[in-house]
Design a protein around this motif. Structure first.
Motif, short mmCIF file in Angstrom:
data_model
loop_
_atom_site.label_atom_id
_atom_site.label_comp_id
_atom_site.label_asym_id
_atom_site.label_seq_id
_atom_site.Cartn_x
_atom_site.Cartn_y
_atom_site.Cartn_z
N GLN A 64 0.85 -1.20 0.00
CA GLN A 64 0.00 0.00 0.00
C GLN A 64 0.88 1.25 0.00
OE1 GLN A 64 -3.49 -0.03 2.62
NE2 GLN A 64 -2.83 -2.06 3.27
N GLY A 65 0.48 2.25 -0.73
CA GLY A 65 1.28 3.47 -0.81
C GLY A 65 2.68 3.13 -1.32
N SER A 66 3.69 3.63 -0.63
CA SER A 66 5.07 3.31 -1.02
C SER A 66 5.68 2.23 -0.13
CB SER A 66 5.93 4.58 -0.96
OG SER A 66 5.97 5.09 0.36
N VAL A 67 4.84 1.54 0.64
CA VAL A 67 5.31 0.45 1.49
C VAL A 67 5.65 -0.75 0.60
CG1 VAL A 67 4.71 -1.11 3.40
CG2 VAL A 67 3.92 1.27 3.44
N ASP A 117 10.99 3.31 6.45
CA ASP A 117 9.86 4.25 6.52
C ASP A 117 8.64 3.58 7.15
OD1 ASP A 117 11.47 6.13 5.28
OD2 ASP A 117 10.58 5.84 3.30
N ALA A 118 8.37 2.33 6.77
CA ALA A 118 7.24 1.60 7.34
C ALA A 118 7.44 1.37 8.83
CB ALA A 118 7.05 0.27 6.60
N LEU A 119 8.66 1.05 9.24
CA LEU A 119 8.96 0.87 10.66
C LEU A 119 8.75 2.18 11.42
CD1 LEU A 119 9.94 -0.74 13.09
CD2 LEU A 119 12.30 -0.32 12.32
N LEU A 120 9.22 3.28 10.85
CA LEU A 120 9.05 4.58 11.50
C LEU A 120 7.56 4.95 11.62
CD1 LEU A 120 11.99 6.62 9.94
CD2 LEU A 120 11.82 5.69 12.27
N LEU A 121 6.76 4.54 10.65
CA LEU A 121 5.32 4.76 10.73
C LEU A 121 4.73 3.97 11.90
CD1 LEU A 121 2.62 5.89 9.75
CD2 LEU A 121 2.54 3.98 8.10
N ALA A 122 5.11 2.71 12.02
CA ALA A 122 4.61 1.89 13.12
C ALA A 122 4.99 2.50 14.48
CB ALA A 122 5.15 0.46 13.01
N ILE A 123 6.21 2.95 14.59
CA ILE A 123 6.69 3.55 15.84
C ILE A 123 5.92 4.85 16.12
CG2 ILE A 123 8.68 4.64 16.95
CD1 ILE A 123 10.41 2.53 15.40
N ALA A 134 1.66 11.98 11.10
CA ALA A 134 1.35 12.63 9.82
C ALA A 134 2.56 12.62 8.89
CB ALA A 134 0.87 14.06 10.07
N ALA A 135 3.73 12.93 9.44
CA ALA A 135 4.94 12.94 8.62
C ALA A 135 5.28 11.55 8.11
CB ALA A 135 6.11 13.51 9.42
N ALA A 136 5.17 10.55 8.97
CA ALA A 136 5.48 9.17 8.58
C ALA A 136 4.45 8.65 7.56
CB ALA A 136 5.53 8.27 9.80
N ALA A 137 3.20 9.00 7.76
CA ALA A 137 2.14 8.58 6.82
C ALA A 137 2.38 9.19 5.45
CB ALA A 137 0.78 8.98 7.36
N LEU A 138 2.74 10.45 5.42
CA LEU A 138 3.04 11.13 4.16
C LEU A 138 4.23 10.46 3.46
CD1 LEU A 138 2.38 13.53 2.28
CD2 LEU A 138 4.00 14.89 3.63
N GLN A 139 5.25 10.13 4.24
CA GLN A 139 6.44 9.46 3.68
C GLN A 139 6.08 8.11 3.06
OE1 GLN A 139 9.53 10.82 3.52
NE2 GLN A 139 10.34 9.03 2.49
N GLY A 141 3.02 7.39 1.92
CA GLY A 141 1.94 7.56 0.95
C GLY A 141 0.63 6.95 1.41
N LEU A 142 0.35 7.04 2.72
CA LEU A 142 -0.87 6.44 3.28
C LEU A 142 -1.70 7.50 3.98
CD1 LEU A 142 0.78 3.26 4.80
CD2 LEU A 142 -0.61 3.37 2.73
N ASP A 143 -3.02 7.28 4.02
CA ASP A 143 -3.87 8.23 4.74
C ASP A 143 -4.25 7.69 6.12
OD1 ASP A 143 -6.30 6.67 4.59
OD2 ASP A 143 -6.61 7.40 2.56
N ALA A 144 -4.76 8.57 6.94
CA ALA A 144 -5.06 8.25 8.34
C ALA A 144 -6.08 7.12 8.48
CB ALA A 144 -5.55 9.50 9.06
N THR A 145 -7.04 7.06 7.57
CA THR A 145 -8.07 6.02 7.66
C THR A 145 -7.47 4.63 7.53
OG1 THR A 145 -9.65 7.55 6.67
CG2 THR A 145 -10.27 5.23 6.69
N VAL A 146 -6.59 4.46 6.55
CA VAL A 146 -5.92 3.17 6.35
C VAL A 146 -5.07 2.82 7.57
CG1 VAL A 146 -4.14 1.99 4.99
CG2 VAL A 146 -5.91 3.31 3.85
N ILE A 147 -4.33 3.79 8.06
CA ILE A 147 -3.43 3.56 9.19
C ILE A 147 -4.22 3.17 10.44
CG2 ILE A 147 -1.80 4.68 10.75
CD1 ILE A 147 -0.89 6.32 8.23
N THR A 148 -5.28 3.90 10.73
CA THR A 148 -6.08 3.64 11.92
C THR A 148 -6.73 2.27 11.87
OG1 THR A 148 -6.50 6.00 12.20
CG2 THR A 148 -7.96 4.49 13.36
N SER A 149 -7.39 1.96 10.76
CA SER A 149 -8.07 0.66 10.67
C SER A 149 -7.07 -0.49 10.70
CB SER A 149 -8.95 0.60 9.42
OG SER A 149 -8.17 0.69 8.25
N THR A 150 -5.92 -0.30 10.09
CA THR A 150 -4.89 -1.35 10.08
C THR A 150 -4.35 -1.58 11.48
OG1 THR A 150 -4.31 -0.79 7.81
CG2 THR A 150 -2.71 -2.08 9.05
N MET A 151 -4.10 -0.50 12.23
CA MET A 151 -3.58 -0.66 13.59
C MET A 151 -4.60 -1.31 14.51
SD MET A 151 -1.19 -0.79 15.69
CE MET A 151 0.27 0.16 15.37
#
Length: 166
Positions: A64-67, A117-123, A134-139, A141-151
């Motif tokens: 997903q995104g650039s992951v 980058d994916a690890l930094l997003l998780a952290i 927000a910075a890690a999500a932008l890096q 290429g993911l939006d908050a909805t995807v990140i929240t539901s995935t977590m």
């Protein structure tokens, strides 16, 4: 045969595991076996659940995104990212004791790249710092909805896996 591997049938031999799982999934299974999920204590339980959630979160973001699309390598990156804390040793010493795929090792050594980058997003998600998230999500290429539901899904999976292991 652990719930962390997610198989639907039991495996009785190593050769069968290699055939059913493939090399990457078998390596992932062996990596999970390094962890003692039955250790008692609040700190150990929380840390075990955190490492499982981080690993699952990263795995679920694969492609997903650039992951990167390498789900098993993302899982291992998350799994090994707290091994220094779990073993109370510097990460550089821990990495000398294990053989991991190069992209995983590079991410753990803080070398720039999409796996890192994916690890930094998780952290960042774990930290709750909205600016970092927000910075890690932008890096990535993911939006908050995807990140929240995935977590949320990763946390539920980690709790279920921890309960089943205990």
């Amino acid at each position: 045969n652990s719930p962390g591997v997610g198989l639907q049938r039991e495996i009785g031999e190593i050769s069968q595991a290699l055939l059913v799982l493939g090399r990457e999934r078998f390596h992932r299974w062996l990596s999970l076996m390094l962890f003692d999920f039955n250790r008692s204590g609040y700190h150990e339980s929380v840390l075990n659940e955190q490492v499982l959630a981080r690993a699952r979160f990263m795995e679920m973001l694969a492609g997903q995104g650039s992951v990167p699309a390498e789900a098993d390598q993302l899982f291992m990156t998350g799994l090994f990212s707290l091994l220094d804390v779990m073993m109370d040793q510097p990460l550089s010493d821990v990495l000398k004791q294990v053989s991991l795929p190069e992209p995983v090792t590079a991410a753990l050594k803080k070398e720039p790249g999409p796996m890192r980058d994916a690890l930094l997003l998780a952290i960042a998600v774990e930290s709750g710092n909205t600016d970092e998230m927000a910075a890690a999500a932008l890096q990535c290429g993911l939006d908050a909805t995807v990140i929240t539901s995935t977590m949320i899904e990763a946390l539920a999976w980690a709790q279920q896996a921890s309960s089943a292991a205990g």
